[in-house]
Write an enzyme that holds these catalytic residues in place. Structure first.
Site, PDB file in Angstrom:
ATOM      1  N   SER A  52       0.824  -1.213   0.000  1.00  0.00           N
ATOM      2  CA  SER A  52       0.000   0.000   0.000  1.00  0.00           C
ATOM      3  C   SER A  52       0.851   1.253   0.000  1.00  0.00           C
ATOM      4  CB  SER A  52      -0.866   0.052   1.258  1.00  0.00           C
ATOM      5  OG  SER A  52      -1.866  -0.907   1.210  1.00  0.00           O
TER       6      SER A  52
ATOM      7  N   HIS B 224      -3.394   1.070  -4.628  1.00  0.00           N
ATOM      8  CA  HIS B 224      -2.828  -0.106  -5.291  1.00  0.00           C
ATOM      9  C   HIS B 224      -3.118  -0.005  -6.780  1.00  0.00           C
ATOM     10  CE1 HIS B 224      -1.511  -2.955  -2.142  1.00  0.00           C
ATOM     11  NE2 HIS B 224      -2.314  -2.234  -1.387  1.00  0.00           N
TER      12      HIS B 224
ATOM     13  N   HIS C  66      -5.947  -8.580  -2.071  1.00  0.00           N
ATOM     14  CA  HIS C  66      -5.996  -9.004  -0.667  1.00  0.00           C
ATOM     15  C   HIS C  66      -7.149  -9.973  -0.427  1.00  0.00           C
ATOM     16  CE1 HIS C  66      -4.171  -5.012  -0.840  1.00  0.00           C
ATOM     17  NE2 HIS C  66      -3.448  -5.362   0.207  1.00  0.00           N
TER      18      HIS C  66
ATOM     19  N   TYR D  51      -9.152  -9.740   2.024  1.00  0.00           N
ATOM     20  CA  TYR D  51     -10.346  -9.003   2.473  1.00  0.00           C
ATOM     21  C   TYR D  51     -11.178  -8.458   1.313  1.00  0.00           C
ATOM     22  CZ  TYR D  51      -7.523  -4.722   1.879  1.00  0.00           C
ATOM     23  OH  TYR D  51      -6.732  -3.728   1.367  1.00  0.00           O
ATOM     24  N   GLU D  52     -10.597  -8.434   0.102  1.00  0.00           N
ATOM     25  CA  GLU D  52     -11.373  -7.966  -1.051  1.00  0.00           C
ATOM     26  C   GLU D  52     -12.397  -9.015  -1.485  1.00  0.00           C
ATOM     27  OE1 GLU D  52      -8.942  -5.782  -4.132  1.00  0.00           O
ATOM     28  OE2 GLU D  52      -7.332  -6.431  -2.807  1.00  0.00           O
TER      29      GLU D  52
ATOM     30  N   ALA E 245       2.704  -2.315   3.955  1.00  0.00           N
ATOM     31  CA  ALA E 245       2.519  -1.332   5.020  1.00  0.00           C
ATOM     32  C   ALA E 245       1.967  -2.108   6.209  1.00  0.00           C
ATOM     33  CB  ALA E 245       1.536  -0.265   4.574  1.00  0.00           C
TER      34      ALA E 245
ATOM     35  N   MET F 266      -2.343  -6.910   6.528  1.00  0.00           N
ATOM     36  CA  MET F 266      -3.425  -7.699   5.927  1.00  0.00           C
ATOM     37  C   MET F 266      -2.979  -8.387   4.636  1.00  0.00           C
ATOM     38  SD  MET F 266      -6.392  -4.852   6.446  1.00  0.00           S
ATOM     39  CE  MET F 266      -6.517  -3.910   7.988  1.00  0.00           C
ATOM     40  N   SER F 267      -1.700  -8.686   4.510  1.00  0.00           N
ATOM     41  CA  SER F 267      -1.218  -9.288   3.257  1.00  0.00           C
ATOM     42  C   SER F 267       0.005 -10.158   3.533  1.00  0.00           C
ATOM     43  CB  SER F 267      -0.840  -8.173   2.268  1.00  0.00           C
ATOM     44  OG  SER F 267       0.297  -7.461   2.728  1.00  0.00           O
TER      45      SER F 267
ATOM     46  N   ASN G 171       1.786   3.118  10.809  1.00  0.00           N
ATOM     47  CA  ASN G 171       1.060   3.674  11.950  1.00  0.00           C
ATOM     48  C   ASN G 171       1.452   2.848  13.162  1.00  0.00           C
ATOM     49  OD1 ASN G 171      -0.656   1.628  10.374  1.00  0.00           O
ATOM     50  ND2 ASN G 171      -1.552   1.562  12.411  1.00  0.00           N
TER      51      ASN G 171
ATOM     52  N   HIS H 211      -6.830   4.574   6.577  1.00  0.00           N
ATOM     53  CA  HIS H 211      -6.156   4.154   5.350  1.00  0.00           C
ATOM     54  C   HIS H 211      -5.319   5.304   4.771  1.00  0.00           C
ATOM     55  CE1 HIS H 211      -5.245   1.639   1.956  1.00  0.00           C
ATOM     56  NE2 HIS H 211      -5.816   2.462   1.100  1.00  0.00           N
TER      57      HIS H 211
END
Ligand code: HPA
Length: 293
Positions: free
Chosen positions: A42, A73, A95, A97-98, A125, A226-227, A250, A265
């Site tokens: 990201s 992306h 991802h 989550y998509e 990230a 998340m990846s 973060n 995000h």
């Protein structure tokens, strides 16, 4: 939206025939024969602008590739030279989550295997969990905790295709110790602080609750994202050497003290932008060393 793409409609598994179609298309659209694969996380797409003699192939033209639906992306496959090495670079990833399966999101890694890629550099990230990590830090991944895989979404689930790899591949180590040392040497030479740590993969897309961050800290995670973990599992199954670098976008652990500090995000993308110059220099330095060896 392509949720059915790449995987067998009935089973959700990626087959050899699928990969051969994908690879034939990519081969016929590039002059290069890359042995190093790179995945950009990201906000890290600008690294792609550094690729020379570049052949650009949009994901939506490649058979079985699935498009990323996430802002930050871009969906392009780049093949060319970076730091003197021939690379195949995924500018944008998909991802879990998509809505895609982990088999679908790792299809590009499997295609890299059939294209002759031997070394994979994954970037992402991630939220910082180690108490000393700050936004903008770079972290070399020493190991991962694949919570999504452990919960049943391992990309290798299903019949094992022998030409892909063995049924029960070892993940110890998943991240190549010599490449970690190389990354640390390059960072030291550039005066860049490179943290080391364990990356925990969660499914997302919601960020973690304070209790979940406490849990992740307890189980040994230094960063959360998340990846990456499914891609690394497939790369190891394929026999590739893997190096992973996280941009700490973060401080996830701040949520334990102050709920105002929860990630957004935009914040993740902005930290990616700020870390770009250091990341670009580090990656180019690593590739220069790999091209020489
Ligand atoms: N949590 C999960 N994934 C992330 C985060 C986070 O705080 N930051 C960037 N990706």
């Amino acid at each position: 939206m392509g949720l059915e793409k790449g995987a067998e409609p009935m089973t959700g598994y990626v087959t050899r025939d699928t990969i051969i179609e994908t690879v034939e298309y990519i081969r016929s659209h590039t002059r290069h024969k890359p042995s190093i694969g790179i995945v950009l996380g990201s906000g890290l797409s600008p690294l792609g602008e550094r690729v020379d003699d570049v052949d650009v192939i949009p994901y939506d033209e490649i058979p079985h590739f699935v498009p990323s639906t996430v802002p930050g992306h871009s969906g392009r496959l780049l093949v060319g030279t970076l730091g003197g090495a021939q690379v195949l670079l995924l500018q944008g990833r998909t991802h879990f989550y998509e809505g895609y399966s982990t088999a679908q999101v790792t299809l590009p890694i499997r295609a890299m295997q059939y294209l002759g890629v031997k070394t994979l550099l994954v970037t992402n990230a991630a939220g910082g969990i180690h108490p000393t990590f700050a936004a903008g830090d770079l972290m070399v991944i020493t190991d991962h905790i694949n919570l999504v895989g452990l919960a049943g979404h391992n990309p290798l689930r299903g019949p094992n295709e022998a030409s892909f790899g063995e049924r029960f591949p070892s993940m110890a180590p998943a991240y190549d110790p010599a490449l970690i040392t190389l990354a640390e040497e390059v960072a030291r030479g550039q005066g860049v602080t490179l943290r080391r740590g364990v990356y925990a993969m969660v499914a997302g897309p919601s960020y973690e609750t304070p209790a979940e961050i406490r849990f992740l800290r307890t189980i040994g995670a230094d960063a959360v994202g998340m990846s990456t973990a499914p891609e690394v599992v497939v790369a190891r199954h394929a026999g590739m050497r893997v190096l992973g670098i996280s941009v700490i976008s973060n401080v996830a652990i701040a949520s334990l003290e102050d709920t105002q500090e929860m990630a957004t995000h935009d914040e993740v993308l902005e930290a990616g932008r700020r870390a770009i110059p250091a990341l670009v220099a580090l990656v180019e330095g690593i590739l220069t060393r790999l091209a020489r060896s």
